[in-house]
Design a protein around this motif. Structure first.
Motif, PDB file in Angstrom:
ATOM      1  N   SER A   1      20.996  10.701 -30.664  1.00 32.56           N
ATOM      2  CA  SER A   1      19.826  11.716 -30.334  1.00 32.56           C
ATOM      3  C   SER A   1      19.481  12.273 -28.912  1.00 32.56           C
ATOM      4  CB  SER A   1      18.465  11.539 -31.269  1.00 32.56           C
ATOM      5  OG  SER A   1      17.715  12.607 -31.153  1.00 32.56           O
ATOM      6  N   ALA A   2      19.384  11.102 -28.038  1.00 26.28           N
ATOM      7  CA  ALA A   2      19.048  11.527 -26.596  1.00 26.28           C
ATOM      8  C   ALA A   2      20.299  12.163 -26.098  1.00 26.28           C
ATOM      9  CB  ALA A   2      18.725  10.309 -25.901  1.00 26.28           C
ATOM     10  N   GLU A   3      21.520  11.602 -26.227  1.00 25.78           N
ATOM     11  CA  GLU A   3      22.677  12.213 -25.755  1.00 25.78           C
ATOM     12  C   GLU A   3      22.759  13.457 -26.179  1.00 25.78           C
ATOM     13  OE1 GLU A   3      25.938   9.531 -26.800  1.00 25.78           O
ATOM     14  OE2 GLU A   3      25.201   7.889 -25.251  1.00 25.78           O
ATOM     15  N   GLU A   4      22.730  13.929 -27.461  1.00 28.31           N
ATOM     16  CA  GLU A   4      22.740  15.178 -28.077  1.00 28.31           C
ATOM     17  C   GLU A   4      21.921  16.128 -27.455  1.00 28.31           C
ATOM     18  OE1 GLU A   4      22.905  17.577 -32.077  1.00 28.31           O
ATOM     19  OE2 GLU A   4      22.431  15.471 -32.369  1.00 28.31           O
ATOM     20  N   ASN A   5      20.466  15.760 -26.990  1.00 29.89           N
ATOM     21  CA  ASN A   5      19.626  16.594 -26.640  1.00 29.89           C
ATOM     22  C   ASN A   5      20.137  16.704 -25.060  1.00 29.89           C
ATOM     23  OD1 ASN A   5      18.209  16.692 -28.848  1.00 29.89           O
ATOM     24  ND2 ASN A   5      16.723  14.955 -27.970  1.00 29.89           N
TER      25      ASN A   5
ATOM     26  N   LEU B   1      21.064  20.420 -23.492  1.00 29.27           N
ATOM     27  CA  LEU B   1      20.020  20.877 -22.102  1.00 29.27           C
ATOM     28  C   LEU B   1      21.360  21.379 -20.971  1.00 29.27           C
ATOM     29  CD1 LEU B   1      17.265  18.303 -21.635  1.00 29.27           C
ATOM     30  CD2 LEU B   1      17.051  20.568 -22.263  1.00 29.27           C
ATOM     31  N   LYS B   2      22.458  20.657 -20.813  1.00 27.75           N
ATOM     32  CA  LYS B   2      23.466  20.701 -20.084  1.00 27.75           C
ATOM     33  C   LYS B   2      24.031  22.110 -20.532  1.00 27.75           C
ATOM     34  CE  LYS B   2      24.617  15.975 -18.824  1.00 27.75           C
ATOM     35  NZ  LYS B   2      25.817  15.064 -18.666  1.00 27.75           N
TER      36      LYS B   2
ATOM     37  N   ALA C   1      24.084  25.807 -17.930  1.00 27.94           N
ATOM     38  CA  ALA C   1      25.393  26.249 -17.715  1.00 27.94           C
ATOM     39  C   ALA C   1      25.208  27.819 -17.941  1.00 27.94           C
ATOM     40  CB  ALA C   1      26.596  25.707 -18.345  1.00 27.94           C
ATOM     41  N   THR C   2      24.713  28.166 -19.313  1.00 25.14           N
ATOM     42  CA  THR C   2      24.557  29.513 -19.632  1.00 25.14           C
ATOM     43  C   THR C   2      23.485  30.187 -18.794  1.00 25.14           C
ATOM     44  OG1 THR C   2      24.897  28.828 -21.842  1.00 25.14           O
ATOM     45  CG2 THR C   2      23.851  30.745 -21.643  1.00 25.14           C
ATOM     46  N   LEU C   3      22.389  29.785 -18.469  1.00 21.93           N
ATOM     47  CA  LEU C   3      21.440  30.452 -17.482  1.00 21.93           C
ATOM     48  C   LEU C   3      22.024  30.543 -16.154  1.00 21.93           C
ATOM     49  CD1 LEU C   3      18.139  28.388 -18.325  1.00 21.93           C
ATOM     50  CD2 LEU C   3      18.785  30.919 -19.134  1.00 21.93           C
ATOM     51  N   VAL C   4      22.828  29.547 -15.851  1.00 27.61           N
ATOM     52  CA  VAL C   4      23.450  29.785 -14.190  1.00 27.61           C
ATOM     53  C   VAL C   4      24.556  30.853 -14.526  1.00 27.61           C
ATOM     54  CG1 VAL C   4      25.280  28.737 -12.723  1.00 27.61           C
ATOM     55  CG2 VAL C   4      23.303  27.233 -13.652  1.00 27.61           C
ATOM     56  N   LYS C   5      25.256  31.158 -15.417  1.00 26.23           N
ATOM     57  CA  LYS C   5      26.141  32.234 -15.604  1.00 26.23           C
ATOM     58  C   LYS C   5      25.522  33.710 -15.593  1.00 26.23           C
ATOM     59  CE  LYS C   5      29.769  29.685 -17.989  1.00 26.23           C
ATOM     60  NZ  LYS C   5      30.814  29.558 -19.115  1.00 26.23           N
ATOM     61  N   LYS C   6      24.290  33.490 -16.227  1.00 24.51           N
ATOM     62  CA  LYS C   6      23.298  34.669 -16.364  1.00 24.51           C
ATOM     63  C   LYS C   6      22.813  35.221 -14.987  1.00 24.51           C
ATOM     64  CE  LYS C   6      21.931  34.451 -21.360  1.00 24.51           C
ATOM     65  NZ  LYS C   6      20.901  34.531 -22.166  1.00 24.51           N
ATOM     66  N   ILE C   7      22.472  34.209 -14.285  1.00 25.39           N
ATOM     67  CA  ILE C   7      21.794  34.477 -13.136  1.00 25.39           C
ATOM     68  C   ILE C   7      23.032  35.142 -12.008  1.00 25.39           C
ATOM     69  CG2 ILE C   7      20.898  33.475 -11.091  1.00 25.39           C
ATOM     70  CD1 ILE C   7      19.590  31.313 -12.609  1.00 25.39           C
ATOM     71  N   GLU C   8      24.050  34.544 -12.042  1.00 25.15           N
ATOM     72  CA  GLU C   8      25.439  34.967 -11.290  1.00 25.15           C
ATOM     73  C   GLU C   8      25.741  36.321 -11.756  1.00 25.15           C
ATOM     74  OE1 GLU C   8      28.422  32.337 -11.836  1.00 25.15           O
ATOM     75  OE2 GLU C   8      27.609  30.504 -10.705  1.00 25.15           O
ATOM     76  N   ALA C   9      25.740  36.614 -13.232  1.00 28.13           N
ATOM     77  CA  ALA C   9      26.107  38.127 -13.448  1.00 28.13           C
ATOM     78  C   ALA C   9      25.038  39.031 -12.934  1.00 28.13           C
ATOM     79  CB  ALA C   9      26.188  38.120 -15.033  1.00 28.13           C
ATOM     80  N   VAL C  10      23.758  38.708 -12.876  1.00 32.47           N
ATOM     81  CA  VAL C  10      22.585  39.268 -12.424  1.00 32.47           C
ATOM     82  C   VAL C  10      22.616  39.711 -11.082  1.00 32.47           C
ATOM     83  CG1 VAL C  10      19.932  39.772 -11.927  1.00 32.47           C
ATOM     84  CG2 VAL C  10      21.170  38.933 -14.355  1.00 32.47           C
ATOM     85  N   GLU C  11      23.151  38.488 -10.163  1.00 26.46           N
ATOM     86  CA  GLU C  11      23.087  38.698  -8.838  1.00 26.46           C
ATOM     87  C   GLU C  11      24.309  39.764  -8.403  1.00 26.46           C
ATOM     88  OE1 GLU C  11      21.474  37.772  -6.440  1.00 26.46           O
ATOM     89  OE2 GLU C  11      19.807  36.514  -7.544  1.00 26.46           O
ATOM     90  N   ALA C  12      25.595  39.445  -9.190  1.00 25.51           N
ATOM     91  CA  ALA C  12      26.737  40.318  -8.868  1.00 25.51           C
ATOM     92  C   ALA C  12      26.348  41.921  -9.095  1.00 25.51           C
ATOM     93  CB  ALA C  12      28.013  40.012  -9.897  1.00 25.51           C
TER      94      ALA C  12
END
Length: 217
Positions: free
Chosen positions: A83-87, A91-92, A96-107
Motif C-alpha cells: 500500500s505504501a509503494e502504491e501510494n 504521488l510520483k 509528473a503530471t503537474l510538472v508537465k502542466k507547469i511546463e505547458a503554462v510557461e511555454a
C-alpha cells in the motif's frame, strides 16, 4: 459519596502506587476474563509489575495466541508495504503530471510575450493572435471603465467646489447690504443750534408786564 476524577500521572507515593497497581491489575484480569466468556473472544493478557513480576491471562494457550499474532503480523506487513509503494507511485505520477502542466503554462506564457515562436505552426500563431486581441479588448474596456469612474468623481468634486465658492461669494454681499447703526450717536450741529435758540431767560413779575416786554422785543 461521589468518587473524584483520577489524574492521569505517576503516583509518587510508593505505597499508594503499589495498592493502586494491585487493584487495577485484578480489575483488568477480571475484564479480560469477562470479555473472553461473554464475546467468545481469544484474549491474551501479559502484565509485568514494577518489580518485574509476571501476571498473565489467556483464554486459550498463551503460546498459541502469541503465534497467531505473529502470523497475522507477517501477513499484514507485506500488504502495508504494498500500500505504501502504491501510494508513492501515485504521488510520483501526480508530480509528473503537474510538472508537465507547469511546463505547458510557461511555454504558453513565453509565446504570449512573443518568444519561442519559431516552432509554432500557422494555426497556432492565428490562435495566439486571436487570444491577444481578446485580451487587449478586455483591457481597453476595463481602462475605459476606470476613466469614466474617475471623470464622474471629478465632476462631483467640481460641483462641490462651485457650490462652496458661491456660498463664500455671497457672504460679503450680505454684510454690505446691512445698514450700519452707530451705537454712540452724537447730536448734529443743526440740533445743537435749535437747542441754543430756545429762550432760557427767567422772568419775574406780573403777566401783563411780561406781555408788554415780549411785544417790545
Amino acid at each position: 459519596m461521589v468518587r473524584g476524577k483520577t489524574q492521569m500521572k505517576r503516583i509518587e507515593n510508593a505505597t499508594s502506587r503499589q495498592v493502586t497497581f494491585s487493584k487495577r491489575r485484578n480489575g483488568l484480569l477480571k475484564k479480560a476474563f469477562e470479555l473472553s466468556v461473554l464475546c467468545d473472544a481469544e484474549v491474551a493478557l501479559i502484565i509485568f509489575s514494577p518489580r518485574g513480576k509476571l501476571y498473565e491471562f489467556a483464554s486459550c494457550s498463551m503460546q498459541e495466541t502469541i503465534g497467531r499474532y505473529q502470523r497475522h503480523a507477517r501477513e499484514v506487513q507485506p500488504a502495508k508495504e504494498a500500500s505504501a509503494e502504491e501510494n508513492m507511485q501515485n504521488l510520483k505520477e501526480e508530480t509528473a503530471t503537474l510538472v508537465k502542466k507547469i511546463e505547458a503554462v510557461e511555454a504558453s506564457k513565453r509565446r504570449l510575450l512573443g518568444e519561442n515562436l519559431g516552432s509554432c505552426s500557422l494555426e497556432e500563431l492565428q490562435q495566439l493572435e486571436s487570444q491577444l486581441e481578446r485580451s487587449v479588448s478586455k483591457i481597453r474596456a476595463r481602462k475605459n471603465q476606470v476613466f469614466n469612474e474617475q471623470i464622474k468623481q471629478l465632476r462631483k468634486k467640481e460641483k462641490h467646489l462651485a457650490a462652496e465658492n458661491a456660498r463664500l461669494t455671497e457672504k460679503p454681499k450680505e454684510s454690505r447690504s446691512q445698514p450700519i447703526i452707530a451705537e454712540d450717536a452724537s447730536p448734529s450741529e443743526d440740533t445743537i443750534s435749535q437747542i441754543s435758540d430756545v429762550e432760557t431767560d427767567l422772568f419775574i413779575g406780573l403777566p401783563e408786564t411780561r406781555i408788554r416786554r415780549l411785544t417790545n422785543a
